[in-house]
Enzyme design. Structure first.
Site, short mmCIF file in Angstrom:
data_model
loop_
_atom_site.label_atom_id
_atom_site.label_comp_id
_atom_site.label_asym_id
_atom_site.label_seq_id
_atom_site.Cartn_x
_atom_site.Cartn_y
_atom_site.Cartn_z
N GLY A 189 0.85 -1.19 0.00
CA GLY A 189 0.00 0.00 0.00
C GLY A 189 0.87 1.23 0.00
O GLY A 189 2.06 1.15 0.31
N CYS A 227 5.09 -6.49 1.73
CA CYS A 227 5.50 -5.09 1.74
C CYS A 227 4.81 -4.33 2.87
O CYS A 227 5.08 -4.61 4.03
CB CYS A 227 5.25 -4.47 0.36
SG CYS A 227 6.10 -2.92 0.15
N TYR A 228 3.89 -3.40 2.55
CA TYR A 228 3.15 -2.72 3.62
C TYR A 228 2.52 -3.77 4.54
O TYR A 228 2.49 -3.62 5.76
CB TYR A 228 2.05 -1.84 3.01
CG TYR A 228 1.23 -1.07 4.04
CD1 TYR A 228 1.56 0.22 4.37
CD2 TYR A 228 0.13 -1.67 4.66
CE1 TYR A 228 0.82 0.92 5.32
CE2 TYR A 228 -0.62 -0.99 5.61
CZ TYR A 228 -0.27 0.31 5.94
OH TYR A 228 -1.00 1.00 6.88
N HIS A 238 8.00 -8.20 -3.40
CA HIS A 238 6.71 -8.52 -4.02
C HIS A 238 6.79 -9.86 -4.75
O HIS A 238 7.32 -9.92 -5.86
CB HIS A 238 6.32 -7.42 -5.01
CG HIS A 238 5.90 -6.15 -4.34
ND1 HIS A 238 4.59 -5.91 -3.99
CD2 HIS A 238 6.61 -5.09 -3.91
CE1 HIS A 238 4.51 -4.73 -3.39
NE2 HIS A 238 5.73 -4.22 -3.32
N GLU A 275 4.44 -11.39 -6.18
CA GLU A 275 3.45 -11.50 -7.25
C GLU A 275 3.95 -10.98 -8.59
O GLU A 275 3.39 -11.30 -9.63
CB GLU A 275 2.15 -10.79 -6.85
CG GLU A 275 2.21 -9.26 -6.77
CD GLU A 275 2.79 -8.72 -5.47
OE1 GLU A 275 3.46 -9.48 -4.75
OE2 GLU A 275 2.59 -7.52 -5.19
N SER A 298 -21.74 -9.86 -28.31
CA SER A 298 -20.97 -8.88 -29.07
C SER A 298 -19.99 -9.57 -30.00
O SER A 298 -19.41 -8.95 -30.89
CB SER A 298 -20.18 -8.00 -28.10
OG SER A 298 -19.21 -8.80 -27.42
N GLY A 299 -19.79 -10.88 -29.77
CA GLY A 299 -18.73 -11.57 -30.51
C GLY A 299 -17.49 -11.72 -29.64
O GLY A 299 -16.59 -12.49 -29.95
N GLY A 300 -17.43 -10.98 -28.55
CA GLY A 300 -16.29 -11.06 -27.63
C GLY A 300 -16.41 -12.28 -26.72
O GLY A 300 -17.48 -12.87 -26.60
N VAL A 301 -15.29 -12.60 -26.07
CA VAL A 301 -15.26 -13.83 -25.28
C VAL A 301 -16.15 -13.73 -24.04
O VAL A 301 -16.80 -14.71 -23.67
CB VAL A 301 -13.80 -14.22 -24.93
CG1 VAL A 301 -13.12 -13.16 -24.09
CG2 VAL A 301 -13.73 -15.55 -24.21
N ASP A 302 -16.25 -12.57 -23.41
CA ASP A 302 -16.99 -12.48 -22.15
C ASP A 302 -18.49 -12.77 -22.34
O ASP A 302 -19.06 -13.60 -21.64
CB ASP A 302 -16.83 -11.09 -21.51
CG ASP A 302 -15.37 -10.73 -21.32
OD1 ASP A 302 -14.53 -11.64 -21.36
OD2 ASP A 302 -15.07 -9.54 -21.13
N SER A 303 -19.10 -12.07 -23.29
CA SER A 303 -20.53 -12.30 -23.47
C SER A 303 -20.77 -13.70 -24.03
O SER A 303 -21.77 -14.35 -23.69
CB SER A 303 -21.16 -11.23 -24.38
OG SER A 303 -20.56 -11.23 -25.65
N LYS A 335 -10.01 -12.68 -16.59
CA LYS A 335 -10.08 -12.95 -18.02
C LYS A 335 -9.52 -14.33 -18.40
O LYS A 335 -10.13 -15.06 -19.18
CB LYS A 335 -9.29 -11.87 -18.76
CG LYS A 335 -9.52 -11.86 -20.24
CD LYS A 335 -10.76 -11.08 -20.54
CE LYS A 335 -10.98 -10.87 -22.01
NZ LYS A 335 -12.10 -9.95 -22.23
#
Ligand code: XMP
Length: 522
Positions: free
Chosen positions: A64, A91-92, A179, A181, A233-238, A379
């Site tokens: 942070g 860290c913090y 860190h 990550e 929409s053609g996108g992966v999410d929808s 994602k």
């Protein structure tokens, strides 16, 4: 932002990440999930009931921007310390753990920032199992722990930090000044793995194959016998959201695909074929190409284009949804990064992607409830889920594509002819880059500029369009670097475009990173 409402939870042990305002909180959650352990990010001051509902098995305290010794600095809730669960402070988070457990934290004379050599002093500590004695780690801190709290021992150091890691094996409380990550910390993944497996003893049981059953049950409970609609929409999410909901409620889901004429070559056909013929979803495909072109006639300003497209999209969607009786739910592909109650400001890209997803104000206007089956997923998890659900690879691995589509890649006025020119150039560029670039860039496309320039073809002088090629590497679109494409690939793209596409006599390559540029030209 859609926040604060209680979420239907994944019935699974959770690593609760308490966010102290770090830039990397989401990244920690992703790394934990990559270890097949479920994790969620909560604000550091989340009420204990919120935490308890998630069945916490261990805690991670993030970094942070503050100093733990500053007045008003955010502190770890007592209940977390009293829970008896393993805790990892980063860290913090480490300084806060040291402070809360009775140690001393002071400002360091030298701020430590960037890559540094980490030396492990306790090679037998479970958190450092298999970690070599010397490795590179990424640091960013001003304060340092001087007196360790009771029960803790120092486990590692760097040239400027005597305590670069500390641990109390009895309680399973550990602190890392570096860190783990970030990719620059060579052994970061192993250290996180060790914390989850060796210290906290957690099972690796988070996988998309097991997520599906629970998600289907939750959707069934939420929607019951009502009907739902989804804008594809053609996108992966929808696409993934719709397929998952269809698993739960079958033909009670109707998908509406609005072809606004701003998709890439072959895309509209692919969406219709996949969802109607392969996945057998209930699909209404609306050909609204003329309507959108008309609305965009003569419009040059990109913001204006975006507004018009958003407005028309909602109007078309509403007209078709109105005919469906009994519809009570709208399915949306909202993802976890849009849901997290982040302590850090949302980026421009994040905010933009969200407004597109939310089909602006539609749920309220049509009095629809929201079904957001992906709201706990990142994602890469959505892609894995898509594969599990049998979606074809081109949809699962589709590149990010702006909601307003090619309207932001045809600079200046949009006409049928200019769209056709861009579509062909874009298809050529994508084909050649996919074939010849290794690694494949994160996103790549062509842009039709409003510039014309002189050229010579055969014996003729030409005066025609300039096309730009953009290819970038990125993690999430918030920052990006231009891809060092092989010259042969660039050569092939340029030759093919100029030879095969009428009206283009010059091809340029964009060598700007983001920032200072953006990915799209608009
Ligand atoms: P910029 O151009 O801001 O883009 O660097 C960052 C990422 O976001 C995508 N993008 C959008 N995605 N709706 C979307 O869903 C939009 O309006 C939009 N505008 C940009 C862009 O393609 C890149 O991946």
């Amino acid at each position: 932002m859609a926040v604060h409402e209680p979420r239907s939870e994944v019935a699974q042990e959770t690593v609760v990440i308490l966010d102290f305002g770090a830039q990397y909180s989401q990244l920690i959650a992703r790394r934990v999930r990559e270890e097949q352990v479920y994790s969620e990010v909560l604000p550091f001051d989340a009420p204990w009931e919120e935490i308890e509902r998630r069945n916490p098995a261990a805690f991670i305290l993030t970094g942070g921007p503050e100093s733990v010794i500053a007045p008003g600095a955010p502190h770890i809730p007592e209940a977390v310390l009293a829970s008896g669960k393993p805790i990892l402070g980063i860290c913090y988070g480490m300084q806060e753990l040291a402070r809360a457990a009775g140690g001393t934290v002071v400002p360091n004379e030298i701020r430590e920032f960037g890559k540094t050599e980490l030396v492990i002093d306790a090679v037998h500590a479970p958190i450092f199992e298999g970690v070599p004695g010397h490795s590179q780690a990424w640091m960013s801190h001003g304060d340092t722990v001087t007196d360790l709290p009771k029960g803790f021992v120092a486990l590692a150091h760097t040239s400027t930090s005597a305590v670069a890691a500390m641990g109390d094996p009895e309680r399973g409380w550990y602190g890392l000044q570096f860190h783990p990550e970030v990719g620059h910390t060579e052994q970061g993944r192993l250290v996180l793995h060790n914390f989850l497996r060796k210290v906290a003893g957690l099972k690796q049981n988070w996988a998309m194959s097991s997520f599906i059953d629970g998600a289907v049950e939750r959707i069934k409970t939420q929607v019951g016998d009502d009907d739902a609609i989804c804008a594809l929409s053609g996108g992966v999410d929808s696409a993934v959201a719709a397929t998952l909901v269809a698993r739960a409620i079958g033909t009670n889901l109707t998908c509406v695909f609005v072809d606004h004429g701003l998709l890439r070559e072959g895309e509209a056909e692919e969406v219709v074929a996949t969802f109607r013929d392969v996945l057998h979803l209930n699909l209404i495909a609306v050909d609204a190409r003329t309507r959108f072109l008309k609305a965009l006639d003569g419009v040059v300003d990109p913001e204006e284009k975006r507004k018009i497209i958003g407005r028309e999209f909602i109007a078309v969607f509403e007209e078709h949804a109105r005919d469906l009786r009994n519809v009570k739910w709208l399915v949306q592909g909202t993802l976890y990064p849009d849901v997290i109650e982040s302590k850090t400001p949302q980026s421009k890209a994040g905010a933009k992607i969200k407004t597109h997803h939310n089909v602006g104000g539609l749920p309220e206007r049509m009095k629809l409830g929201l079904v957001e089956p992906l709201r706990l997923l990142f994602k890469d998890e959505v892609r894995a889920l898509g594969r599990e659900l049998g979606l074809p690879e081109p949809i699962v691995f589709r590149q990010p594509f702006p909601g307003p589509g090619l309207a932001v890649r045809v600079l200046g006025a949009i006409t049928e002819e200019r769209l056709a020119v861009l579509r062909r150039c874009d298809a050529i560029a994508r084909e050649e880059i996919k074939r010849g670039a290794d690694p494949e860039p994160w996103q790549y496309f062509a842009v039709l500029t409003p510039l014309q320039s002189v050229g010579v073809m055969g014996d003729f002088r030409t005066y025609s369009n300039m096309v730009a090629i953009r290819a970038v590497s990125s993690e999430d679109g918030m920052t990006a670097d231009w891809s060092r494409l092989p010259y042969d690939v660039l050569q092939q793209i340029s030759t093919r475009i100029v030879n095969e596409v009428g009206g283009v006599n010059r091809v340029v390559y964009d060598i700007t990173s983001k920032p200072p540029a953006t990915i799209e030209w608009e």
